[in-house]
Design a protein around this motif. Sequence first.
Motif, PDB file in Angstrom:
ATOM      1  N   SER A  65       0.804  -1.229   0.000  1.00 35.70           N
ATOM      2  CA  SER A  65       0.000   0.000   0.000  1.00 35.70           C
ATOM      3  C   SER A  65       0.836   1.279   0.000  1.00 35.70           C
ATOM      4  CB  SER A  65      -0.906   0.032   1.229  1.00 35.70           C
ATOM      5  OG  SER A  65      -1.800  -1.043   1.204  1.00 35.70           O
ATOM      6  N   GLN A 116       4.651  -4.869   7.897  1.00 32.96           N
ATOM      7  CA  GLN A 116       4.457  -5.562   9.192  1.00 32.96           C
ATOM      8  C   GLN A 116       5.792  -5.866   9.866  1.00 32.96           C
ATOM      9  OE1 GLN A 116       2.860  -6.859   6.380  1.00 32.96           O
ATOM     10  NE2 GLN A 116       1.057  -8.033   6.980  1.00 32.96           N
ATOM     11  N   ASP A 149       0.598   1.653  13.083  1.00 38.36           N
ATOM     12  CA  ASP A 149      -0.194   0.472  13.435  1.00 38.36           C
ATOM     13  C   ASP A 149       0.707  -0.752  13.603  1.00 38.36           C
ATOM     14  OD1 ASP A 149       0.333   0.683  10.705  1.00 38.36           O
ATOM     15  OD2 ASP A 149      -1.606  -0.058  10.033  1.00 38.36           O
ATOM     16  N   GLU A 192      -9.225   3.904   5.408  1.00 41.53           N
ATOM     17  CA  GLU A 192      -8.717   5.214   4.981  1.00 41.53           C
ATOM     18  C   GLU A 192      -9.870   6.016   4.400  1.00 41.53           C
ATOM     19  OE1 GLU A 192      -5.539   5.332   2.073  1.00 41.53           O
ATOM     20  OE2 GLU A 192      -5.349   7.495   2.323  1.00 41.53           O
TER      21      GLU A 192
HETATM   22  N1  LIG Z   1      -5.396   2.805   2.452  1.00 40.12           N
HETATM   23  C1  LIG Z   1      -4.550   2.001   3.088  1.00 40.12           C
HETATM   24  N2  LIG Z   1      -4.765   0.671   3.115  1.00 40.12           N
HETATM   25  C2  LIG Z   1      -3.921  -0.150   3.755  1.00 40.12           C
HETATM   26  N3  LIG Z   1      -2.809   0.257   4.408  1.00 40.12           N
HETATM   27  C3  LIG Z   1      -2.564   1.579   4.430  1.00 40.12           C
HETATM   28  C4  LIG Z   1      -3.401   2.504   3.773  1.00 40.12           C
HETATM   29  N4  LIG Z   1      -2.878   3.728   3.947  1.00 40.12           N
HETATM   30  C5  LIG Z   1      -1.774   3.570   4.697  1.00 40.12           C
HETATM   31  N5  LIG Z   1      -1.580   2.286   5.001  1.00 40.12           N
HETATM   32  C6  LIG Z   1      -0.478   1.767   5.804  1.00 40.12           C
HETATM   33  O1  LIG Z   1       0.241   0.864   5.005  1.00 40.12           O
HETATM   34  C7  LIG Z   1       0.669  -0.227   5.766  1.00 40.12           C
HETATM   35  C8  LIG Z   1       0.105  -1.460   5.080  1.00 40.12           C
HETATM   36  O2  LIG Z   1       0.840  -2.507   5.485  1.00 40.12           O
HETATM   37  P1  LIG Z   1       0.472  -4.048   5.300  1.00 40.12           P
HETATM   38  O3  LIG Z   1       1.638  -4.778   5.855  1.00 40.12           O
HETATM   39  O4  LIG Z   1      -0.867  -4.292   5.877  1.00 40.12           O
HETATM   40  O5  LIG Z   1       0.514  -4.329   3.795  1.00 40.12           O
HETATM   41  P2  LIG Z   1      -0.387  -3.894   2.582  1.00 40.12           P
HETATM   42  O6  LIG Z   1       0.346  -2.783   1.958  1.00 40.12           O
HETATM   43  O7  LIG Z   1      -1.774  -3.647   3.026  1.00 40.12           O
HETATM   44  O8  LIG Z   1      -0.275  -5.168   1.678  1.00 40.12           O
HETATM   45  P3  LIG Z   1      -1.410  -6.088   1.078  1.00 40.12           P
HETATM   46  O9  LIG Z   1      -1.812  -5.409  -0.175  1.00 40.12           O
HETATM   47  O10 LIG Z   1      -0.717  -7.391   0.860  1.00 40.12           O
HETATM   48  O11 LIG Z   1      -2.509  -6.161   2.088  1.00 40.12           O
HETATM   49  C9  LIG Z   1       0.172  -0.037   7.177  1.00 40.12           C
HETATM   50  O12 LIG Z   1       1.178   0.453   8.018  1.00 40.12           O
HETATM   51  C10 LIG Z   1      -0.938   1.004   7.026  1.00 40.12           C
HETATM   52  O13 LIG Z   1      -1.058   1.873   8.121  1.00 40.12           O
END
Ligand SMILES: Nc1ncnc2c1ncn2[C@@H]1O[C@H](COP(=O)(O)OP(=O)(O)OP(=O)(O)O)[C@@H](O)[C@H]1O
Length: 290
Positions: free
Chosen positions: A10, A51, A70, A163
């Motif tokens: 993301s 993560q 988070d 978001e």
């Molecule tokens: N719209 C959003 N959706 C998800 N995560 C977000 C968003 N905006 C910011 N983030 C941040 O991005 C990080 C996302 O990390 P995560 O490890 O969950 O992987 P991901 O990018 O969601 O990957 P995946 O697409 O595999 O779910 C978190 O720290 C979160 O706070």
Amino acid sequence: MITIALPKGSLEAQTLQLFKEADLEVRRTDRDYNPRINDPRIGKVKILRPQEIPLYVQMGYFDLGISGLDWVQESGADVVEVANLSYSKTGDGNVKIVVAVHRDEPIEDVTAIRPGSRVTTEYPRITEQFFAELGVPVSLFPSYGASEAKVPDLMDVVVDLTETGSTLKKNGLKIVGQIMESHTALLANRDSLRDPEKRREIDEITTLLLGVIEARHQVLLTMNVPAAALDRVIEVLPAMKKPTVGRLHGIDYFSIQTVVQKGLVNGLIPPLKAAGAEDILEIPITKIVR
Ligand SMILES: Nc1ncnc2c1ncn2[C@@H]1O[C@H](COP(=O)(O)OP(=O)(O)OP(=O)(O)O)[C@@H](O)[C@H]1O
Ligand SMILES: O=P(O)(O)OC[C@H]1O[C@H](OP(=O)(O)OP(=O)(O)O)[C@H](O)[C@@H]1O
Ligand SMILES: [Mg+2]
């Protein structure tokens, strides 16, 4: 030299964009997780899941990392937030970890969640602590994504990040509580910050990245003004800042320079012109360092 872990997923596109705008371009080909940044202060760079980044920064595998607060909270990693980077996947920053149920549930608040409810989440630690403090015993089911899909068919409650709110809405869910706000952070290892050489490099990289973020919504306005109109023009300019005023050579004119919010420019130019400003230029700014 410092080492940096950058997030995949993301936050990836916005992170690469930020480094590019800071003239710290991350050079990589698709699927390359070991890119390079051509800067004398930066050594190893790796792209990892957010993560895992806080823990690896705590362990000293990296001096700096970018992840959401988070994941700092969920992993319990002991790292230092050196900057709030004010961007998220699609917007300017703040995201929330919320508790949601199906919109038809007669629940308006987390306190009404029934004991024994099945709760799915990618954040088991944060969620467990939240329900323990609330005094509502629930069954936790760790999720590996698409968490909103499981309520109400498989699960009663979901704890997930939101978001724009569109995923919750499209899946017929409503928010009944908020656990935390989160934002994207530049994280540093504690020992790295105690090392004077690394500290200097971390501070310099932080300044460059924040300089880009600060400049994003601002532009430089310059204009020439006949001496007789100077006071009127200055009155139109936003009051927060004292503009720079200089004389033009050989004529009774002044030149004015000031930084203004990009969103205000279209409202400012017509009154500036009406007040007597000429040759108004709007110039993009790439970094602001105060
Ligand atoms: N719209 C959003 N959706 C998800 N995560 C977000 C968003 N905006 C910011 N983030 C941040 O991005 C990080 C996302 O990390 P995560 O490890 O969950 O992987 P991901 O990018 O969601 O990957 P995946 O697409 O595999 O779910 C978190 O720290 C979160 O706070
Ligand atoms: O409020 P919104 O703007 O809709 O964004 C929030 C959604 O984005 C994330 O999902 P992601 O794309 O990471 O997929 P995932 O659920 O498989 O992790 C998050 O887990 C929410 O589902
Ligand atoms: Mg995700």
